[in-house]
Motif scaffolding. Structure first.
Motif, PDB file in Angstrom:
ATOM      1  N   PHE A 220      54.023  49.487  41.774  1.00  0.00           N
ATOM      2  CA  PHE A 220      52.712  49.205  42.359  1.00  0.00           C
ATOM      3  C   PHE A 220      52.513  47.700  42.534  1.00  0.00           C
ATOM      4  N   LEU A 221      52.909  46.929  41.520  1.00  0.00           N
ATOM      5  CA  LEU A 221      52.739  45.473  41.600  1.00  0.00           C
ATOM      6  C   LEU A 221      53.648  44.869  42.668  1.00  0.00           C
ATOM      7  N   GLU A 222      54.847  45.437  42.842  1.00  0.00           N
ATOM      8  CA  GLU A 222      55.756  44.922  43.873  1.00  0.00           C
ATOM      9  C   GLU A 222      55.185  45.123  45.274  1.00  0.00           C
ATOM     10  N   ARG A 223      54.409  46.182  45.454  1.00  0.00           N
ATOM     11  CA  ARG A 223      53.813  46.470  46.761  1.00  0.00           C
ATOM     12  C   ARG A 223      52.315  46.210  46.751  1.00  0.00           C
ATOM     13  N   ALA A 224      51.902  45.195  46.015  1.00  0.00           N
ATOM     14  CA  ALA A 224      50.472  44.913  45.835  1.00  0.00           C
ATOM     15  C   ALA A 224      49.773  44.637  47.162  1.00  0.00           C
ATOM     16  N   GLU A 225      50.429  43.912  48.058  1.00  0.00           N
ATOM     17  CA  GLU A 225      49.792  43.586  49.340  1.00  0.00           C
ATOM     18  C   GLU A 225      49.456  44.842  50.132  1.00  0.00           C
ATOM     19  N   GLN A 226      50.331  45.845  50.031  1.00  0.00           N
ATOM     20  CA  GLN A 226      50.088  47.097  50.746  1.00  0.00           C
ATOM     21  C   GLN A 226      48.860  47.810  50.189  1.00  0.00           C
ATOM     22  N   PHE A 227      48.689  47.788  48.860  1.00  0.00           N
ATOM     23  CA  PHE A 227      47.572  48.503  48.253  1.00  0.00           C
ATOM     24  C   PHE A 227      46.256  47.732  48.368  1.00  0.00           C
ATOM     25  N   VAL A 228      46.345  46.417  48.409  1.00  0.00           N
ATOM     26  CA  VAL A 228      45.112  45.630  48.523  1.00  0.00           C
ATOM     27  C   VAL A 228      44.464  45.859  49.881  1.00  0.00           C
ATOM     28  N   GLY A 229      45.264  45.732  50.939  1.00  0.00           N
ATOM     29  CA  GLY A 229      44.752  45.995  52.283  1.00  0.00           C
ATOM     30  C   GLY A 229      43.646  45.039  52.696  1.00  0.00           C
ATOM     31  N   LYS A 230      42.727  45.557  53.505  1.00  0.00           N
ATOM     32  CA  LYS A 230      41.649  44.735  54.049  1.00  0.00           C
ATOM     33  C   LYS A 230      40.545  44.471  53.037  1.00  0.00           C
ATOM     34  N   ASP A 231      40.526  45.234  51.929  1.00  0.00           N
ATOM     35  CA  ASP A 231      39.449  45.069  50.943  1.00  0.00           C
ATOM     36  C   ASP A 231      39.636  43.851  50.056  1.00  0.00           C
ATOM     37  N   GLY A 232      40.804  43.255  50.085  1.00  0.00           N
ATOM     38  CA  GLY A 232      41.031  42.049  49.281  1.00  0.00           C
ATOM     39  C   GLY A 232      41.296  42.368  47.828  1.00  0.00           C
ATOM     40  N   SER A 233      41.112  41.379  46.976  1.00  0.00           N
ATOM     41  CA  SER A 233      41.420  41.516  45.555  1.00  0.00           C
ATOM     42  C   SER A 233      40.418  42.436  44.860  1.00  0.00           C
ATOM     43  N   PHE A 234      40.784  42.846  43.650  1.00  0.00           N
ATOM     44  CA  PHE A 234      39.912  43.709  42.851  1.00  0.00           C
ATOM     45  C   PHE A 234      38.933  42.854  42.046  1.00  0.00           C
ATOM     46  N   ASP A 235      37.779  43.450  41.751  1.00  0.00           N
ATOM     47  CA  ASP A 235      36.777  42.753  40.930  1.00  0.00           C
ATOM     48  C   ASP A 235      37.075  42.892  39.443  1.00  0.00           C
ATOM     49  N   TYR A 236      37.694  44.012  39.063  1.00  0.00           N
ATOM     50  CA  TYR A 236      38.043  44.264  37.652  1.00  0.00           C
ATOM     51  C   TYR A 236      39.444  44.878  37.601  1.00  0.00           C
ATOM     52  N   ILE A 237      40.194  44.508  36.580  1.00  0.00           N
ATOM     53  CA  ILE A 237      41.512  45.093  36.332  1.00  0.00           C
ATOM     54  C   ILE A 237      41.620  45.380  34.836  1.00  0.00           C
ATOM     55  N   ILE A 255      51.146  39.849  37.432  1.00  0.00           N
ATOM     56  CA  ILE A 255      49.747  40.014  37.834  1.00  0.00           C
ATOM     57  C   ILE A 255      49.137  38.678  38.249  1.00  0.00           C
ATOM     58  N   SER A 256      49.475  37.611  37.535  1.00  0.00           N
ATOM     59  CA  SER A 256      48.886  36.309  37.848  1.00  0.00           C
ATOM     60  C   SER A 256      49.288  35.809  39.234  1.00  0.00           C
ATOM     61  N   LYS A 257      50.460  36.241  39.727  1.00  0.00           N
ATOM     62  CA  LYS A 257      50.938  35.786  41.024  1.00  0.00           C
ATOM     63  C   LYS A 257      50.668  36.785  42.149  1.00  0.00           C
ATOM     64  N   SER A 258      50.059  37.904  41.838  1.00  0.00           N
ATOM     65  CA  SER A 258      49.858  38.952  42.837  1.00  0.00           C
ATOM     66  C   SER A 258      48.522  38.756  43.547  1.00  0.00           C
ATOM     67  N   PRO A 259      48.379  39.346  44.729  1.00  0.00           N
ATOM     68  CA  PRO A 259      47.096  39.261  45.441  1.00  0.00           C
ATOM     69  C   PRO A 259      46.046  40.199  44.880  1.00  0.00           C
ATOM     70  N   LEU A 260      46.328  40.847  43.749  1.00  0.00           N
ATOM     71  CA  LEU A 260      45.357  41.759  43.150  1.00  0.00           C
ATOM     72  C   LEU A 260      44.181  41.014  42.547  1.00  0.00           C
ATOM     73  N   ILE A 261      44.401  39.768  42.127  1.00  0.00           N
ATOM     74  CA  ILE A 261      43.331  39.020  41.470  1.00  0.00           C
ATOM     75  C   ILE A 261      42.770  37.969  42.427  1.00  0.00           C
ATOM     76  N   GLY A 262      41.485  37.697  42.247  1.00  0.00           N
ATOM     77  CA  GLY A 262      40.801  36.670  43.031  1.00  0.00           C
ATOM     78  C   GLY A 262      40.072  35.705  42.116  1.00  0.00           C
ATOM     79  N   CYS A 281      45.340  33.268  33.094  1.00  0.00           N
ATOM     80  CA  CYS A 281      46.116  34.196  33.918  1.00  0.00           C
ATOM     81  C   CYS A 281      45.861  33.807  35.368  1.00  0.00           C
ATOM     82  N   GLY A 282      46.778  33.012  35.917  1.00  0.00           N
ATOM     83  CA  GLY A 282      46.562  32.500  37.263  1.00  0.00           C
ATOM     84  C   GLY A 282      45.388  31.546  37.286  1.00  0.00           C
TER      85      GLY A 282
END
Length: 311
Positions: A220-237, A255-262, A281-282
C-alpha cells in the motif's frame, strides 16, 4: 547357462561371437570313461561392437542346440532402475500422511466503541492472538489527545482517516463514530476482512463511508500516490502493527516520505517497549509520547498543535 548332456565332456571355453577368425576351435573334446558322472556343457560368449550380426548369432546358437532367446534377451533392469521407473509412473512414491485440518477460526465480542454516534456498540474480534487490537485504555487516551490537540475537545474535526494494520477496525470505527467523514482500512488477512472487519462496519452502520484495502501495508505504501488520488493527503493516520513483524525505523521512514501525510496530518503510532521513536516524522513533530504498561503511544502532528512546554 549350464546344459546337462550324456555326451562326452566338452571343456568350457569362452567363445567370442564378435570374432571373425574361423581357425579358433569352438569346443575341445576328450574321451572319458563311461562310469564318470554326467558330463556338463558350458557355453559362454562375450559381446563385441564389430562382431557377428544378431541373425548370425541366433543361427550359431541354434546349430549347437541352444535357445537363442535365453542368450540374446536383455537382462532385467536393476532394482534401482526399476524403482525409478515406478516412481516416474506414480507407483513407488512415498505416501505422505494427510495434514490435520486446522481448527476453524472463531470470533467473540470483547471490544466496544468508546464514544460518538456508535458508543457502547460491541465489536467482533478473533479469538486467540492472530489479531491484537489496540487496548481500550490506549485507544481512549489517543482520541482524547487528538481531540484536544486539534482544537475540538468534544469530537474530531472532519477529515479522512487511514487505518494501517486495521485488523478488527476498532480504531477506524472509533474515528468515524467521533466525527471523521471517511476511513480507509488496510488489512491483508482476507478472513479478518470478511468475518470481522466488514461485519463490524455493517453493525455500526459505517460501511458506506469506509474503503477496505485487502493488501499488505508495504504494498500500500509503495503505491501511495495511486491511493491518495485527487483527495490529497490524509488528515489522520493510525499505525498499530504486530510488534514482532515490523521494523519501526523502516516503516516510519516510508511514511515520512510518502504523499500520505501533509502539513496538518496527525499520526498515531502504537509501539512496544525498547523501541526508539524519532522526535519527528517528516514535517510533523512529536506531540506526546505516553506509556501504558508494555505498550507505548506516540502522536505526531503539525507544529501549531504541539503543546507548550513548561518553562
Amino acid at each position: 547357462m549350464a546344459v546337462v548332456s550324456s555326451s562326452p565332456i566338452l571343456l568350457p571355453l569362452r567363445m567370442n561371437l564378435g570374432s571373425s577368425s574361423p581357425n579358433i576351435p569352438l569346443f575341445s573334446i576328450s574321451s572319458r570313461p563311461s562310469n564318470r558322472p554326467r558330463p556338463i556343457i558350458v557355453f559362454s560368449y562375450t559381446e563385441a561392437g564389430d562382431g557377428l550380426a544378431s541373425e548370425e548369432k541366433k543361427l550359431l546358437l541354434e546349430r549347437y542346440g541352444l535357445d537363442p532367446d535365453e542368450f540374446l534377451s536383455e537382462p532385467p533392469p536393476p532394482k534401482t532402475r526399476r524403482r525409478k521407473e515406478l516412481q516416474k509412473r506414480g507407483r513407488g512414491k512415498s505416501v505422505q500422511p494427510p495434514e490435520e485440518p486446522k481448527p476453524p477460526r472463531a470470533t467473540h465480542k470483547l471490544l466496544q466503541v468508546l464514544g460518538g454516534k456508535a458508543r457502547r456498540k460491541k465489536l467482533l474480534s478473533p479469538k486467540g492472538m492472530d489479531v491484537r487490537p489496540m487496548m481500550e485504555v490506549v485507544k481512549g487516551a489517543a482520541f482524547d489527545i487528538l481531540q484536544a490537540a486539534s482544537g475540538c475537545p468534544a469530537a474530531l474535526r472532519p477529515g479522512r482517516w487511514l487505518d494501517l494494520y486495521s485488523g478488527t477496525g476498532s480504531v477506524g470505527i472509533e474515528a468515524i463514530s467521533r466525527g471523521c467523514s471517511q476511513v480507509h482500512f488496510v488489512e491483508m488477512d482476507p478472513w479478518v476482512v470478511s468475518d470481522v472487519l466488514r461485519p463490524n462496519l455493517e453493525w455500526t452502520g459505517f460501511l458506506d463511508v469506509s474503503i477496505i484495502h485487502t493488501v499488505r501495508v508495504e504494498n500500500f505504501l509503495e503505491r501511495a500516490e495511486q491511493f491518495v488520488g485527487k483527495d490529497g493527503s490524509f488528515d489522520y493516520i493510525s499505525i498499530t502493527p504486530p510488534y514482532t513483524e515490523v521494523d519501526y525505523g523502516v516503516l516510519m521512514g516510508q511514511i515520512s516520505k510518502s504523499p500520505l501525510i501533509g502539513d496538518d496530518t496527525f499520526i498515531v503510532v502504537e509501539y512496544p517497549s525498547r523501541t526508539d521513536m524519532l522526535d519527528a516524522c517528516g514535517c510533523l513533530v512529536k506531540i506526546t509520547d505516553r506509556r501504558f504498561g508494555r505498550t507505548h503511544l506516540v502522536i505526531y502532528g503539525p507544529t501549531w498543535a504541539q503543546k507548550k512546554r513548561k518553562p
